[in-house]
Design an enzyme around this catalytic site. Structure first.
Site, PDB file in Angstrom:
ATOM      1  N   THR A  52      -2.926 -11.968  -7.876  1.00  0.00           N
ATOM      2  CA  THR A  52      -2.688 -13.465  -8.908  1.00  0.00           C
ATOM      3  C   THR A  52      -1.237 -13.712  -8.420  1.00  0.00           C
ATOM      4  OG1 THR A  52      -1.549 -12.589 -10.671  1.00  0.00           O
ATOM      5  CG2 THR A  52      -4.090 -12.625 -10.760  1.00  0.00           C
ATOM      6  N   SER A 102      -4.273   5.375   4.937  1.00  0.00           N
ATOM      7  CA  SER A 102      -4.688   6.110   4.234  1.00  0.00           C
ATOM      8  C   SER A 102      -5.710   6.066   3.590  1.00  0.00           C
ATOM      9  CB  SER A 102      -3.626   7.837   3.178  1.00  0.00           C
ATOM     10  OG  SER A 102      -2.989   6.941   2.416  1.00  0.00           O
ATOM     11  N   HIS A 161      -2.096  -0.237  -6.351  1.00  0.00           N
ATOM     12  CA  HIS A 161      -0.035   0.078  -6.191  1.00  0.00           C
ATOM     13  C   HIS A 161       0.071   0.865  -6.785  1.00  0.00           C
ATOM     14  CE1 HIS A 161       3.484  -1.516  -7.075  1.00  0.00           C
ATOM     15  NE2 HIS A 161       3.765  -0.966  -9.014  1.00  0.00           N
ATOM     16  N   GLU A 210      -5.074   8.310  -5.461  1.00  0.00           N
ATOM     17  CA  GLU A 210      -6.099   6.627  -4.956  1.00  0.00           C
ATOM     18  C   GLU A 210      -6.890   6.622  -3.981  1.00  0.00           C
ATOM     19  OE1 GLU A 210      -0.724   5.791  -4.354  1.00  0.00           O
ATOM     20  OE2 GLU A 210      -2.085   4.819  -3.102  1.00  0.00           O
ATOM     21  N   ASN A 243      -5.720  -4.752  -5.283  1.00  0.00           N
ATOM     22  CA  ASN A 243      -4.569  -4.258  -4.409  1.00  0.00           C
ATOM     23  C   ASN A 243      -4.359  -2.849  -5.083  1.00  0.00           C
ATOM     24  OD1 ASN A 243      -2.180  -3.762  -2.590  1.00  0.00           O
ATOM     25  ND2 ASN A 243      -0.990  -4.151  -5.341  1.00  0.00           N
ATOM     26  N   MET A 297       2.585  -4.605   2.891  1.00  0.00           N
ATOM     27  CA  MET A 297       3.534  -4.197   2.725  1.00  0.00           C
ATOM     28  C   MET A 297       4.130  -5.477   2.004  1.00  0.00           C
ATOM     29  SD  MET A 297       3.375  -1.564   0.897  1.00  0.00           S
ATOM     30  CE  MET A 297       5.877  -1.168  -0.363  1.00  0.00           C
ATOM     31  N   LEU A 346       3.062 -11.113  -9.025  1.00  0.00           N
ATOM     32  CA  LEU A 346       3.340 -10.145  -8.480  1.00  0.00           C
ATOM     33  C   LEU A 346       3.390  -8.452  -9.311  1.00  0.00           C
ATOM     34  CD1 LEU A 346       4.517  -8.175  -5.724  1.00  0.00           C
ATOM     35  CD2 LEU A 346       6.696  -7.892  -6.479  1.00  0.00           C
TER      36      LEU A 346
END
Ligand code: GRF
Length: 200
Positions: A150, A13, A118, A183, A116, A99, A153
């Protein structure tokens, strides 16, 4: 023209929200950037169908067929480079519901062009089960973060965040749905700002 490559593992999505923004806002003309393709580490990812319906190139690179994380990452890097042939500057790589933890080598070779999203207000709740952890901690607010990737995590520089309230009676699922809506606005917004930045 700058190429953008998206990495997904599931429903896609966030990928779809970025693709829709790029098409609606004509990013090639407006930002000198185009979506070059979508890579999934799972052949059954629903997002692959969405990407194909949007007319995009797709590739499945199954992490289960590689003994080492570095070998899988090398195959992903090779696919990105193949789609990016002639691209200038080098491709922007967007993790969108991807993932897999990428190796330090991959992060280093894509440093400064690897983002990314999150589903928490980093640095709070890196890792998994972010919504349940926010509820269990009694947080009044939750949200999502877009950050540069980077070796740490979920630990890279934060580029943008969106905040939502945690409502009485919220479950992880109801909170996740509220965060996901944000998001889909946050990620395209941050990517556009990133593409407008001078390179280097
Ligand atoms: C999103 O909350 C994203 O932040 C997380 O996985 C969820 C699903 O993403 N990594 P999508 O629908 O596959 O983009």
């Amino acid at each position: 023209m700058r190429n953008i490559v998206l990495l997904i593992s599931g429903g896609g999505s966030n990928m779809a929200a970025i693709v829709a923004a790029a098409q609606r806002e004509d990013w090639p003309a407006a930002l000198g950037a185009r979506i070059a393709g979508v890579i999934s580490n799972r052949a059954d990812a629903g997002g692959l169908k969405l990407a194909r319906e949007a007319g995009l190139a797709t590739a499945t690179i199954d992490h289960n067929t590689y003994a080492l994380r570095e070998d899988f990452d090398a195959a992903v890097a090779q696919q990105i480079a193949q789609w990016d042939a002639g691209g200038d500057p080098p491709a922007l790589v967007l993790l969108a519901g991807f993932m897999r933890i990428l190796s330090q080598g991959f992060a280093a070779s894509h440093q400064g062009r690897l983002l990314n999203i999150h589903p928490s207000l980093l640095p709070a709740f890196p890792g998994l089960h972010t919504h349940q952890r926010a509820i269990d901690a009694g947080c009044r607010f939750a949200g999502a973060t877009v950050h540069a990737v980077t070796a740490e995590l979920d630990g890279g520089p934060i580029l943008g965040q969106a905040i939502v309230p945690v409502l009485p009676g919220d479950s992880a699922a109801s909170l996740a749905a509220r965060v996901l809506t944000q998001e889909h606005l946050l990620y395209p917004h941050v990517v556009k700002a990133f593409l407008r930045r001078p390179v280097g």
